[in-house]
Design an enzyme around this catalytic site. Structure first.
Site, PDB file in Angstrom:
ATOM      1  N   THR A  12      22.308  -2.084   3.195  1.00 10.63           N
ATOM      2  CA  THR A  12      22.468  -0.928   2.309  1.00 10.63           C
ATOM      3  C   THR A  12      21.596   0.236   2.758  1.00 10.63           C
ATOM      4  O   THR A  12      22.066   1.362   2.908  1.00 10.63           O
ATOM      5  CB  THR A  12      22.050  -1.335   0.876  1.00 10.63           C
ATOM      6  OG1 THR A  12      22.747  -2.532   0.548  1.00 10.63           O
ATOM      7  CG2 THR A  12      22.379  -0.273  -0.125  1.00 10.63           C
ATOM      8  N   VAL A  13      20.320  -0.026   2.997  1.00  9.86           N
ATOM      9  CA  VAL A  13      19.404   1.069   3.333  1.00  9.86           C
ATOM     10  C   VAL A  13      19.630   1.532   4.770  1.00  9.86           C
ATOM     11  O   VAL A  13      19.679   2.734   5.047  1.00  9.86           O
ATOM     12  CB  VAL A  13      17.932   0.645   3.123  1.00  9.86           C
ATOM     13  CG1 VAL A  13      17.003   1.803   3.465  1.00  9.86           C
ATOM     14  CG2 VAL A  13      17.702   0.185   1.695  1.00  9.86           C
ATOM     15  N   LYS A 102       8.423  -4.025   1.974  1.00  6.47           N
ATOM     16  CA  LYS A 102       7.151  -4.205   1.239  1.00  6.47           C
ATOM     17  C   LYS A 102       6.555  -5.586   1.449  1.00  6.47           C
ATOM     18  O   LYS A 102       5.350  -5.759   1.491  1.00  6.47           O
ATOM     19  CB  LYS A 102       7.316  -3.949  -0.256  1.00  6.47           C
ATOM     20  CG  LYS A 102       8.344  -4.823  -0.965  1.00  6.47           C
ATOM     21  CD  LYS A 102       9.632  -4.099  -1.152  1.00  6.47           C
ATOM     22  CE  LYS A 102      10.787  -5.031  -1.357  1.00  6.47           C
ATOM     23  NZ  LYS A 102      12.055  -4.344  -1.384  1.00  6.47           N
ATOM     24  N   GLU A 126       6.901   4.776   3.529  1.00  7.87           N
ATOM     25  CA  GLU A 126       7.167   5.472   2.268  1.00  7.87           C
ATOM     26  C   GLU A 126       8.210   4.747   1.416  1.00  7.87           C
ATOM     27  O   GLU A 126       8.117   4.696   0.191  1.00  7.87           O
ATOM     28  CB  GLU A 126       7.635   6.910   2.552  1.00  7.87           C
ATOM     29  CG  GLU A 126       7.837   7.768   1.326  1.00  7.87           C
ATOM     30  CD  GLU A 126       6.572   7.915   0.500  1.00  7.87           C
ATOM     31  OE1 GLU A 126       5.633   8.553   0.951  1.00  7.87           O
ATOM     32  OE2 GLU A 126       6.526   7.348  -0.624  1.00  7.87           O
ATOM     33  N   GLY A 184      25.738  -5.127  -8.840  1.00  8.74           N
ATOM     34  CA  GLY A 184      25.056  -4.904  -7.557  1.00  8.74           C
ATOM     35  C   GLY A 184      23.617  -4.420  -7.723  1.00  8.74           C
ATOM     36  O   GLY A 184      22.960  -4.069  -6.745  1.00  8.74           O
ATOM     37  N   GLU A 187      19.986  -8.861  -6.776  1.00  4.85           N
ATOM     38  CA  GLU A 187      20.399  -9.646  -5.611  1.00  4.85           C
ATOM     39  C   GLU A 187      21.056 -10.948  -6.079  1.00  4.85           C
ATOM     40  O   GLU A 187      20.822 -11.402  -7.205  1.00  4.85           O
ATOM     41  CB  GLU A 187      19.163 -10.027  -4.780  1.00  4.85           C
ATOM     42  CG  GLU A 187      18.293  -8.867  -4.375  1.00  4.85           C
ATOM     43  CD  GLU A 187      18.830  -8.128  -3.170  1.00  4.85           C
ATOM     44  OE1 GLU A 187      19.712  -8.673  -2.497  1.00  4.85           O
ATOM     45  OE2 GLU A 187      18.378  -6.998  -2.928  1.00  4.85           O
ATOM     46  N   ASP A 198       8.303  -8.964  -6.031  1.00  4.25           N
ATOM     47  CA  ASP A 198       8.588  -7.655  -5.431  1.00  4.25           C
ATOM     48  C   ASP A 198       7.600  -6.608  -5.955  1.00  4.25           C
ATOM     49  O   ASP A 198       7.025  -5.831  -5.186  1.00  4.25           O
ATOM     50  CB  ASP A 198      10.038  -7.270  -5.782  1.00  4.25           C
ATOM     51  CG  ASP A 198      10.423  -5.886  -5.301  1.00  4.25           C
ATOM     52  OD1 ASP A 198      10.739  -5.740  -4.110  1.00  4.25           O
ATOM     53  OD2 ASP A 198      10.409  -4.948  -6.117  1.00  4.25           O
ATOM     54  N   LYS A 202       4.494  -4.475  -3.985  1.00  2.59           N
ATOM     55  CA  LYS A 202       4.381  -3.015  -4.029  1.00  2.59           C
ATOM     56  C   LYS A 202       3.032  -2.557  -4.591  1.00  2.59           C
ATOM     57  O   LYS A 202       2.429  -1.605  -4.070  1.00  2.59           O
ATOM     58  CB  LYS A 202       5.531  -2.446  -4.865  1.00  2.59           C
ATOM     59  CG  LYS A 202       6.898  -2.631  -4.196  1.00  2.59           C
ATOM     60  CD  LYS A 202       8.043  -2.345  -5.153  1.00  2.59           C
ATOM     61  CE  LYS A 202       9.403  -2.443  -4.474  1.00  2.59           C
ATOM     62  NZ  LYS A 202      10.530  -2.358  -5.419  1.00  2.59           N
ATOM     63  N   GLY A 305      18.371   1.612  -3.842  1.00  2.00           N
ATOM     64  CA  GLY A 305      19.683   2.163  -3.496  1.00  2.00           C
ATOM     65  C   GLY A 305      19.680   2.779  -2.109  1.00  2.00           C
ATOM     66  O   GLY A 305      18.640   3.161  -1.569  1.00  2.00           O
TER      67      GLY A 305
END
Ligand code: HSE
Length: 435
Positions: A12-13, A102, A126, A184, A187, A198, A202, A305
């Site tokens: 996706t990214v 991350k 970033e 979506g 996951e 997660d 971070k 996203g």
């Protein structure tokens, strides 16, 4: 001067990054200097959402890093391996790295940063925190004059989406999770999100930057949202709170040698409805930074996203391109603000010695004197009650919800243990933090 980009991962990214690089019109002129040279994928046969330059795709990930036309390696694979290995390979070849990963930074940041410092290359991240929200660069640069007192983050969109819907609809966790997966947002394996891992990755990264030293990811107390019930969100609402999965880092003090003593944790937390972070809903993220002398600064926006995360990834590439432009390819040394070099030691406080305000839901027998017994258990450990409500479920059983004042965790846990010994207490049904 063009900058050859080697992209590792086209999920996706990665796809969002490729779209920006292949469509530079109307963007910052430096974007035109970013040339997508090679894309490493695991499966060459998978259909791709966008047209790509012929022969740019390969399943030889190492070859992307090694390619002489690749000046910067953009790691979009996620997970610990092979991401760690490929990042170290790029650094070893003197190539800067941009990553949105991350987990690999939170777990292997020491090794990666040490290698990057030795090789004199940047590893920029970033997109690893807050998706499209610029928060890493502000922590490194724009807020650099401050003493950071506290960071409060809603930094996982999946859990914020689930909690928002549980609160507004009274829906059960499993039901909303299934919806989030269908849409979506979550996951197929939602473990890292719903268990808080997660968010812990971070906040580990942000705390390390804010306090100038490494934070041990494995020591960050982490609690997810899987066990939460809609009933607790309803009680929270009655009491004037909204329930959020908060990731928090605070400076408690320092040792004689200057080591910073930190409280870093991830917990479902009741947030007063008038707090700035309480209104962050759905998949959005927000990070509130409290610093001296700046005061409170809040960053808000889409935390995940394709487009938002790619926006942050390409911003890092632009930093690298701009530095090369200024240095004209010569080795001018690393900009310490952009590289975010650690400059002191940090250690996490013993969680039992940190203080918090708490929410507790007890299932109790509905007898005269029960509230008094509960108050006595708390009082014996010096736990002061801020508010208490009782709801009768049936003639024999009631629920008692208590919000405490701030109290040391060890004292609070001892009072809970004493409560569990009472004949009139059936169970401690839920225990949460409050902000
Ligand atoms: N899975 C994350 C979230 C996004 O739900 O916020 C990527 O960090």
């Amino acid at each position: 001067m063009s900058l050859g980009v080697g992209l590792l991962g086209l999920g996706t990214v990665g796809t969002g990054v490729a779209e920006i690089l292949l469509n530079p019109e109307g963007r910052q002129p430096l974007v035109q200097q970013l040339r997508l040279r090679k894309i490493g994928v695991r499966n060459l046969k998978k259909p791709r959402a966008i047209p790509l330059p012929p022969s740019s795709l390969t399943d030889q990930l190492e070859a992307v890093v090694d390619n002489p036309g690749v000046d910067v390696v953009v790691e979009m694979l996620g997970g610990l391996e092979p991401a760690r290995r490929l990042i170290l390979r790029a650094i070893g070849m003197g190539k800067p790295v941009v990553t949105a990963n991350k987990a690999v930074i939170a777990h292997h940041g020491v090794e990666i940063n040490a290698a990057a410092a030795q090789a004199g290359v940047y590893v920029l991240m970033e997109a690893a925190v807050g998706g499209g929200i610029p928060i890493i660069e502000p922590l490194k640069q724009s807020l650099g004059a401050n003493r950071i007192q506290r960071i409060i983050g809603i930094i996982n969109g999946t859990t914020n989406y689930i909690l928002t819907r549980m609160g507004s609809e009274g829906a059960a966790f499993a039901h909303v999770l299934a919806d989030a997966q269908a849409l979506g947002y979550a996951e197929a394996d939602p473990t890292a999100d719903v268990e808080g891992h997660d968010a812990a990755d971070k906040i580990t990264i942000m705390a390390g930057l804010a306090y100038g030293g490494l934070v041990q990811r494995q020591q960050v107390p982490t609690e997810g949202i899987r066990h939460l019930q809609a009933t607790d969100l309803a009680y929270a609402d009655q009491l004037g709170y909204t329930l959020k999965l908060l990731a928090t880092a605070a400076r408690l003090g320092q040792d004689r040698d200057g080591t910073q003593l930190l409280d870093v944790h991830v917990h479902p937390t009741l947030v007063p409805k008038d707090h700035p972070i309480a209104g962050v809903k759905g998949v959005n993220n927000a990070v509130l930074v409290e610093g001296e002398p700046v005061g409170q600064v809040m960053f808000y926006g889409p935390g995940a996203g394709s487009g938002p995360t790619a926006s942050a990834v390409v911003a890092d590439m632009l930093n690298i391109a701009a530095i090369r432009e200024v240095a004209h390819g010569s080795h001018a040394g690393l900009d310490p603000l952009l590289a975010a070099v650690s400059w002191r030691q940090c250690r996490l406080a013993d969680g039992q010695l940190t203080s918090h305000s708490n929410y507790v839901r007890l299932k109790v027998q509905d007898h005269p004197g029960v509230i008094g017994q509960i108050g006595a258990c708390f009082g014996a450990e010096g736990v002061s009650i801020r508010s208490i409500i009782q709801v009768d479920n049936n003639p024999e059983e009631a629920e008692v919800v208590v919000v405490t004042q701030q109290v040391q965790e060890a004292r609070f846990r001892r009072s809970l243990a004493a409560l569990e010994q009472l004949d009139s207490v059936i169970s401690v049904a839920c225990c949460l933090r409050t902000l």
